[in-house]
Motif scaffolding. Structure first.
Motif, short mmCIF file in Angstrom:
data_model
loop_
_atom_site.label_atom_id
_atom_site.label_comp_id
_atom_site.label_asym_id
_atom_site.label_seq_id
_atom_site.Cartn_x
_atom_site.Cartn_y
_atom_site.Cartn_z
N GLU A 164 0.83 -1.21 0.00
CA GLU A 164 0.00 0.00 0.00
C GLU A 164 0.87 1.26 0.00
N MET A 165 1.97 1.23 0.72
CA MET A 165 2.84 2.39 0.80
C MET A 165 3.72 2.55 -0.44
N LEU A 166 4.09 1.45 -1.07
CA LEU A 166 4.97 1.48 -2.24
C LEU A 166 4.32 0.69 -3.38
N PRO A 167 3.31 1.27 -4.02
CA PRO A 167 2.55 0.52 -5.04
C PRO A 167 3.38 0.09 -6.25
N ASP A 168 4.51 0.76 -6.50
CA ASP A 168 5.30 0.44 -7.69
C ASP A 168 6.53 -0.42 -7.40
N ALA A 169 6.79 -0.72 -6.14
CA ALA A 169 7.99 -1.49 -5.79
C ALA A 169 7.87 -2.92 -6.29
N LYS A 170 9.00 -3.45 -6.78
CA LYS A 170 8.99 -4.81 -7.32
C LYS A 170 9.88 -5.77 -6.51
N LYS A 171 11.08 -5.34 -6.16
CA LYS A 171 12.01 -6.23 -5.47
C LYS A 171 12.13 -5.85 -4.00
N LEU A 172 11.88 -6.83 -3.15
CA LEU A 172 11.92 -6.67 -1.70
C LEU A 172 13.12 -7.42 -1.13
N GLY A 173 13.97 -6.72 -0.40
CA GLY A 173 15.17 -7.34 0.16
C GLY A 173 15.07 -7.62 1.64
N ILE A 174 15.70 -8.71 2.07
CA ILE A 174 15.80 -9.06 3.50
C ILE A 174 17.19 -9.59 3.78
N MET A 175 17.82 -9.05 4.83
CA MET A 175 19.08 -9.59 5.32
C MET A 175 18.78 -10.40 6.58
N TYR A 176 19.45 -11.55 6.72
CA TYR A 176 19.17 -12.39 7.89
C TYR A 176 20.41 -13.20 8.27
N THR A 177 20.43 -13.63 9.53
CA THR A 177 21.52 -14.46 10.03
C THR A 177 21.17 -15.92 9.83
N PHE A 199 5.70 -8.97 -5.00
CA PHE A 199 7.10 -8.74 -4.67
C PHE A 199 7.96 -9.92 -5.12
N GLU A 200 9.12 -9.59 -5.68
CA GLU A 200 10.16 -10.59 -5.89
C GLU A 200 11.12 -10.49 -4.72
N LEU A 201 11.32 -11.58 -4.02
CA LEU A 201 12.12 -11.56 -2.79
C LEU A 201 13.60 -11.77 -3.10
N VAL A 202 14.44 -10.91 -2.52
CA VAL A 202 15.89 -11.04 -2.62
C VAL A 202 16.45 -11.12 -1.20
N THR A 203 17.15 -12.20 -0.88
CA THR A 203 17.67 -12.38 0.48
C THR A 203 19.19 -12.41 0.49
N LYS A 204 19.75 -11.97 1.60
CA LYS A 204 21.20 -12.03 1.82
C LYS A 204 21.43 -12.62 3.21
N GLY A 205 22.07 -13.78 3.25
CA GLY A 205 22.38 -14.42 4.53
C GLY A 205 23.75 -13.97 5.03
N ILE A 206 23.85 -13.75 6.34
CA ILE A 206 25.12 -13.40 6.97
C ILE A 206 25.38 -14.36 8.12
N THR A 207 26.62 -14.39 8.57
CA THR A 207 26.97 -15.26 9.70
C THR A 207 27.42 -14.48 10.93
N ALA A 208 27.81 -13.20 10.74
CA ALA A 208 28.32 -12.41 11.86
C ALA A 208 28.14 -10.93 11.56
N THR A 209 28.30 -10.11 12.58
CA THR A 209 28.17 -8.66 12.44
C THR A 209 29.11 -8.10 11.37
N ALA A 210 30.28 -8.69 11.25
CA ALA A 210 31.27 -8.20 10.29
C ALA A 210 30.78 -8.31 8.85
N ASP A 211 29.77 -9.13 8.60
CA ASP A 211 29.24 -9.32 7.24
C ASP A 211 28.22 -8.26 6.84
N VAL A 212 27.72 -7.50 7.81
CA VAL A 212 26.56 -6.64 7.57
C VAL A 212 26.82 -5.58 6.52
N ALA A 213 27.91 -4.85 6.62
CA ALA A 213 28.15 -3.72 5.71
C ALA A 213 28.19 -4.16 4.25
N LEU A 214 28.94 -5.20 3.95
CA LEU A 214 29.05 -5.67 2.56
C LEU A 214 27.72 -6.24 2.07
#
Length: 338
Positions: A164-177, A199-214
């Protein structure tokens, strides 16, 4: 001689009756007042988990168990490190606390593993999926002397709100451990439902805090918006993610009120103080001997609330739909930074 033996046995029985259940008797002779010691193990330091701890103590207080009166609290934070969480759990078991309150999934798993054979009940909060965390069976029944509350995300409502807030958005990202069972469970539900809302879902998995920025840089280069889970490692690094997202004008949605306060655009989330209070009231039943933890199915708060940061919306050039704005539990017109 027989009378003396009988009298001795009666005295032992009376003492046993007085000291039954958790806690220690205190006060003048004949008093039934008990004192309790609880070890609170919090997996990481961020607003939602802090609110859980605050609410937990409020819930206990409402049931007559008050810190500084009849309650001693030992509080330790694992700083989002599983090894530290294990050390904290072991230390509480060695201290023979009356109960461990575990805040967040990794701490709940650690505490139960340490206490399961030591007759120390564990009451958890902010555990997204107790079944996936192997703290409960499919019917919600505890696997041992462990119970508590779930902060399962209202993912369907979140997706509806974002669309509802972003009617034109297509790709939704999630970062998770990848090692957090709560996050893996939430990702699976997002994968199942995202397509229903375009939405097309794009995910990025991390293992530690050091991975967050990249990981944040990679994710922001691919998506139209990001949504957060209650992932402890990611949330602890949320200011870094928000700074990068703001530079690219990519909206970031939160999962609860504290994330919206510090710069997420909006959230369909729960009140973590209320969740903690509910947990404290459950814990009081166990401490008072009214129920065993193994007799109490985990509980959850079922009604999410809409939270929005109008300053963030202004910065991003986004208009909050009137229907959402008018129904907001709370709106913020500034970004709160520490």
């Amino acid at each position: 001689m027989k009378r003396k033996v009988v009298a001795g046995l009666l005295t032992v029985a009376m003492v046993a009756a007085m000291t039954a259940g958790c806690g220690k008797s205190s006060g003048p002779e004949g008093s039934s007042k008990k004192e309790y010691t609880i070890g609170i193990e919090q997996f990481a330091e961020h607003g939602s988990l802090d609110n859980c701890r605050e609410g937990f103590l409020k819930g206990l207080k409402a049931e007559g168990i008050k810190e500084g009166d009849n309650l001693t609290v030992k509080y330790k934070n694992a700083a989002a490190d599983m090894g530290t969480a294990g050390q904290i759990s072991d230390s509480f078991v060695s201290d023979k606390v009356d109960m461990i309150c575990a805040i967040a999934t990794p701490s709940a798993q650690s505490a139960f593993n340490a206490a399961m054979d030591r007759d120390i009940p564990v009451v958890y909060t902010a555990v997204t999926d107790p079944v996936a965390a192997e703290l409960s069976d499919e019917d919600g029944k505890p696997v041992g002397e462990v119970t508590g509350t779930s902060d399962k995300l209202p993912i369907k409502q979140q997706l509806e709100m974002m669309r509802e807030m972003l009617p034109d958005a297509k790709k939704l990202g999630i970062m998770y451990t990848t090692s957090e069972a709560n996050s893996v469970s939430a990702i699976a539900e997002y994968e199942e439902l995202a397509g229903d809302y375009g939405f097309e879902l794009v995910t990025k998995g991390i293992t530690a805090t050091a991975d967050v920025a990249l990981a944040a840089d990679d994710l922001l280069s691919e998506v139209d918006c990001i949504t957060n889970l209650t992932d402890n490692t990611v949330v602890a690094s949320l200011p870094t993610i928000l700074e990068k997202a703001n530079d690219k004008k990519v909206p970031v949605f939160g999962s609860e009120i504290e994330q919206v306060k510090i710069g997420c655009l909006a959230a369909e989330g729960i009140d973590y103080i209320a969740l903690g209070k509910q947990t404290g009231q459950m814990a009081a039943q166990v401490l008072k001997g009214e129920k065993k933890a193994s007799e109490m199915n985990f509980e959850l708060i079922t009604e999410p609330g809409f939270y929005v940061n109008t300053k963030v919306a202004e910065n991003l050039g986004i208009t909050v739909p009137e229907g959402l704005a008018s129904g907001a539990v709370e709106s913020f017109d500034d970004i709160i930074t520490e």
